[in-house]
Structures are given as structure tokens and as C-alpha cells.
Design a protein around this motif. Structure first.
Motif, short mmCIF file in Angstrom:
data_model
loop_
_atom_site.label_atom_id
_atom_site.label_comp_id
_atom_site.label_asym_id
_atom_site.label_seq_id
_atom_site.Cartn_x
_atom_site.Cartn_y
_atom_site.Cartn_z
N ARG A 59 -44.80 -130.94 -14.51
CA ARG A 59 -45.89 -130.90 -15.49
C ARG A 59 -45.28 -130.84 -16.88
NH1 ARG A 59 -50.46 -126.16 -15.83
NH2 ARG A 59 -51.70 -127.11 -17.46
N ASP A 60 -45.80 -131.63 -17.80
CA ASP A 60 -45.36 -131.64 -19.20
C ASP A 60 -46.50 -131.16 -20.08
OD1 ASP A 60 -42.72 -132.75 -18.86
OD2 ASP A 60 -43.69 -134.66 -18.40
N ILE A 61 -46.17 -130.28 -21.02
CA ILE A 61 -47.16 -129.83 -22.00
C ILE A 61 -46.56 -129.94 -23.40
CG2 ILE A 61 -48.28 -128.25 -20.38
CD1 ILE A 61 -46.91 -125.97 -21.99
N PHE A 62 -47.43 -129.96 -24.39
CA PHE A 62 -47.01 -130.00 -25.79
C PHE A 62 -47.46 -128.70 -26.45
CE2 PHE A 62 -47.79 -130.95 -30.27
CZ PHE A 62 -46.55 -131.44 -30.63
N VAL A 70 -43.13 -128.84 -29.76
CA VAL A 70 -42.09 -128.82 -28.75
C VAL A 70 -42.71 -129.28 -27.44
CG1 VAL A 70 -40.52 -127.33 -27.45
CG2 VAL A 70 -40.86 -126.93 -29.87
N ASN A 71 -42.02 -130.17 -26.75
CA ASN A 71 -42.44 -130.58 -25.41
C ASN A 71 -41.79 -129.65 -24.39
OD1 ASN A 71 -44.07 -132.85 -26.03
ND2 ASN A 71 -42.22 -134.00 -26.48
N ARG A 80 -38.29 -125.68 -19.11
CA ARG A 80 -37.34 -125.99 -20.18
C ARG A 80 -38.06 -126.70 -21.31
NH1 ARG A 80 -32.98 -130.49 -19.26
NH2 ARG A 80 -32.75 -129.96 -21.42
N ALA A 81 -37.46 -126.64 -22.50
CA ALA A 81 -37.94 -127.41 -23.64
C ALA A 81 -37.21 -128.75 -23.60
CB ALA A 81 -37.64 -126.68 -24.94
N THR A 82 -37.96 -129.86 -23.65
CA THR A 82 -37.33 -131.18 -23.53
C THR A 82 -37.11 -131.85 -24.87
OG1 THR A 82 -39.49 -132.18 -23.13
CG2 THR A 82 -38.15 -131.59 -21.21
N ASN A 91 -33.13 -124.75 -28.66
CA ASN A 91 -34.04 -124.48 -27.55
C ASN A 91 -33.99 -125.57 -26.48
OD1 ASN A 91 -35.30 -126.35 -29.18
ND2 ASN A 91 -37.21 -125.22 -29.36
N VAL A 92 -33.69 -126.82 -26.87
CA VAL A 92 -33.54 -127.89 -25.89
C VAL A 92 -32.21 -127.75 -25.16
CG1 VAL A 92 -33.37 -130.39 -25.61
CG2 VAL A 92 -34.99 -129.44 -27.26
#
Length: 130
Positions: A59-62, A70-71, A80-82, A91-92
């Protein structure tokens, strides 16, 4: 017999104190490993904005932040932060986190992503300090 040193009662007290202290410390450390990760809390500007359960499915959120956003990706009970608009993208670079207490911090974004575990007791208290 001046060069000989015998075991004294005070030595025994000190050794017993250290044995009890390290035994207690060891049991507390082992108890921390028993906590099961259950959800992710996302803080922006120091306030709790989102709570998501950890999940197996991808699952991806913004998350909207001061620098644009941050994605964040959830997968296999990890997070994780992508991508981020911060200059160094620390953070990535942090990568995946999966254990209770682990955090991802984005200072320029003013973002904190933290994994929280299930509480062991009913009232949610870990310690009481008086």
C-alpha cells in the motif's frame, strides 16, 4: 599472612547486587522483544495525523508535509519512506522498519513515522514513576 586477602561479607553484598541488577535488566530486555508490531503512527509538525495498521499487502500513501510531501510504502508488515523533497533524504535512506519503537525521522519535513506494538496489559501503562 599480610599478603592474603579473604572474601568479605561486603564483597558478597556487592556481587549479589550486581547479579540481581543484571538479571532484572536481562528479563526486561527479553520482554521488549515479545511486543508484536500492530500499527504505524505518522506525526507531522509534532501532531499525530495518521494511524495505519501494519499489513501484508502493499500500500502506498502520500503524507503532506512542509516541504511538499513524503510517499510512504507499507509491505509485509514493514513501512518505509520512498520519496521526499528534503535535501539529504535521510528519511528515505533509513529504509524499512518493522519492530515496535523503530522510527523514521524527516527533520526538514517535520515528519515522524513510528511503529507501535500491542500493549501487554489492559491499562496501557509500562511504568509508574513516583
Amino acid at each position: 599472612m599480610r599478603g592474603r586477602r579473604y572474601f568479605r561479607v561486603g564483597d558478597l553484598v556487592v556481587y549479589l547486587f550486581f547479579i540481581i541488577f543484571f538479571y532484572t535488566l536481562g528479563t526486561k530486555v527479553l520482554e521488549l522483544g515479545e511486543e508484536k508490531p500492530s500499527k504505524v503512527e505518522i506525526y507531522v509538525d509534532g501532531t499525530l495525523k495518521y494511524i495505519y495498521p501494519l499489513q501484508k499487502e502493499e500500500r502506498d500513501i502520500f503524507v503532506d508535509t512542509v516541504l511538499g510531501g513524503v510517499n510512504v510504502k507499507f509491505k509485509d508488515n514493514m513501512v518505509r519512506a520512498t520519496s521526499s523533497n528534503s535535501p539529504k533524504k535521510i528519511n528515505v535512506k533509513r529504509g524499512w522498519i518493522s519492530s515496535p519503537g523503530e522510527v523514521i525521522i524527516g527533520i526538514p519535513d517535520r515528519l515522524l513515522i513510528k511503529i507501535v506494538g500491542d500493549k501487554k496489559d489492559e491499562d496501557g501503562l509500562d511504568y509508574i514513576i513516583r
